[in-house]
Design a protein around this motif. Structure first.
Motif, PDB file in Angstrom:
ATOM      1  N   GLY A 105       0.794  -1.218   0.000  1.00 45.29           N
ATOM      2  CA  GLY A 105       0.000   0.000   0.000  1.00 45.29           C
ATOM      3  C   GLY A 105       0.829   1.270   0.000  1.00 45.29           C
ATOM      4  N   ARG A 106       2.094   1.176   0.369  1.00 47.08           N
ATOM      5  CA  ARG A 106       2.982   2.348   0.403  1.00 47.08           C
ATOM      6  C   ARG A 106       4.083   2.261  -0.657  1.00 47.08           C
ATOM      7  N   PHE A 107       4.000   1.269  -1.552  1.00 45.57           N
ATOM      8  CA  PHE A 107       5.086   1.033  -2.503  1.00 45.57           C
ATOM      9  C   PHE A 107       5.235   2.178  -3.512  1.00 45.57           C
ATOM     10  N   ALA A 108       4.121   2.646  -4.083  1.00 51.28           N
ATOM     11  CA  ALA A 108       4.208   3.728  -5.078  1.00 51.28           C
ATOM     12  C   ALA A 108       4.735   5.022  -4.455  1.00 51.28           C
ATOM     13  N   PRO A 109       4.227   5.451  -3.286  1.00 49.39           N
ATOM     14  CA  PRO A 109       4.802   6.663  -2.694  1.00 49.39           C
ATOM     15  C   PRO A 109       6.288   6.497  -2.342  1.00 49.39           C
ATOM     16  N   HIS A 110       6.676   5.286  -1.908  1.00 52.75           N
ATOM     17  CA  HIS A 110       8.083   5.048  -1.580  1.00 52.75           C
ATOM     18  C   HIS A 110       8.942   5.185  -2.835  1.00 52.75           C
ATOM     19  N   LEU A 111       8.498   4.574  -3.937  1.00 48.51           N
ATOM     20  CA  LEU A 111       9.277   4.675  -5.169  1.00 48.51           C
ATOM     21  C   LEU A 111       9.385   6.113  -5.643  1.00 48.51           C
TER      22      LEU A 111
END
Length: 136
Positions: A105-111
């Motif tokens: 759920g936080r992968f896109a913001p992390h990238l």
């Protein structure tokens, strides 16, 4: 002189009417025959699937709209097919850039931050920026 013209016009009207009637009968028979064939052979199974989807969709909408439903406020979300899903995906992935483990759920913001793209990207430190910081 008007009698032959009226007879000719009348014949054309009758011929056109007969031709249109035959064409209409042919189209109706084709459609009826095809519908009968599909029903007889059981080829239209999508009709049952569509009815099931509509039923599940109506159930899901009723469940979400019902204020007394305690499940609507739980941590799992019900989609239009009546299946429950967590609000935030809990699967864990490894970042291909930094190697950290990140929740899905936080992968896109992390990238976005990690790769330096997007509006919330971290500023990369370069030699000139670190040298300017040391001179201050």
């Amino acid at each position: 002189m008007s009698a032959p013209d009226e007879d000719n016009s009348s014949d054309h009207t009758q011929l056109a009417s007969h031709f249109f009637g035959e064409l209409l009968d042919s189209v109706i028979m084709d459609v009826a025959s095809e519908c009968h064939r599909i029903a007889r052979l059981g080829l239209d199974r999508n009709l049952d699937d569509e009815e099931e989807e509509l039923r599940l969709s109506a159930q899901a909408r009723a469940k979400v709209a019902d204020p007394s439903n305690s499940e609507a406020n739980s941590k799992y979300v019900v989609d239009i097919f009546g299946q429950t899903h967590p609000a935030v995906a809990n699967e864990i992935f490894d970042c291909m850039n930094c190697g950290r483990s990140i929740v899905a759920g936080r992968f896109a913001p992390h990238l976005e931050k990690c790769m330096g793209k997007g509006r919330k990207a971290r500023v990369k430190s370069t030699r000139s920026s670190t040298a300017a910081a040391q001179n201050r």
